[in-house]
Write an enzyme that holds these catalytic residues in place. Sequence first.
Site, mmCIF file in Angstrom:
data_model
loop_
_atom_site.group_PDB
_atom_site.id
_atom_site.type_symbol
_atom_site.label_atom_id
_atom_site.label_comp_id
_atom_site.label_asym_id
_atom_site.label_seq_id
_atom_site.Cartn_x
_atom_site.Cartn_y
_atom_site.Cartn_z
ATOM 1 N N PHE A 1 29.183 0.103 -29.503
ATOM 2 C CA PHE A 1 29.432 -1.126 -30.250
ATOM 3 C C PHE A 1 30.821 -1.697 -29.971
ATOM 4 C CE2 PHE A 1 25.909 0.663 -32.745
ATOM 5 C CZ PHE A 1 25.044 -0.413 -32.632
ATOM 6 N N CYS A 2 31.784 -0.837 -29.720
ATOM 7 C CA CYS A 2 33.122 -1.322 -29.372
ATOM 8 C C CYS A 2 33.092 -2.043 -28.029
ATOM 9 C CB CYS A 2 34.109 -0.166 -29.355
ATOM 10 S SG CYS A 2 34.296 0.603 -30.984
#
Length: 141
Positions: A39-40
């Site tokens: 997700f980062c």
Amino acid sequence: MDWKTTMYKLNNGSKETLKNLAKEKGIVLFFYPHANTTFCTLEAKEFEKNLELIESKGYAVVGASRDLISDQQDFVDNCKLTFPLISDTEEILHKGLMVLDQDNDDAAIRSSFILDKELNVKKEMRNVEAVEHIKELIASL
């Protein structure tokens, strides 16, 4: 230490204050839990995709996490990022903007801020979805 005047370590090994990283109107500063995670990575790539638009509105984009400089540089290389990442291993910036979850072993809370040229918080978005919040953030510039 004052988070506004601290010299932060960047992914390329240099040190800068947030004021020196700001553009004419300020900074879009985003915090992410860990470099090179799913997700980062999605979030960083979305900021890169919108970088020209954000900069055209007078703002720099800067990412921050507690990762080591080497991990930040790997993240920049892997995602082909052209904006700086802060290695906030001392947590000065994280604590200054209160993005650590004390109920969850001090995990970093995914958050984004719009800071003006004097580093005053114009908008804060905490505990956000990795990609979805970026449109709302840009609309607030």
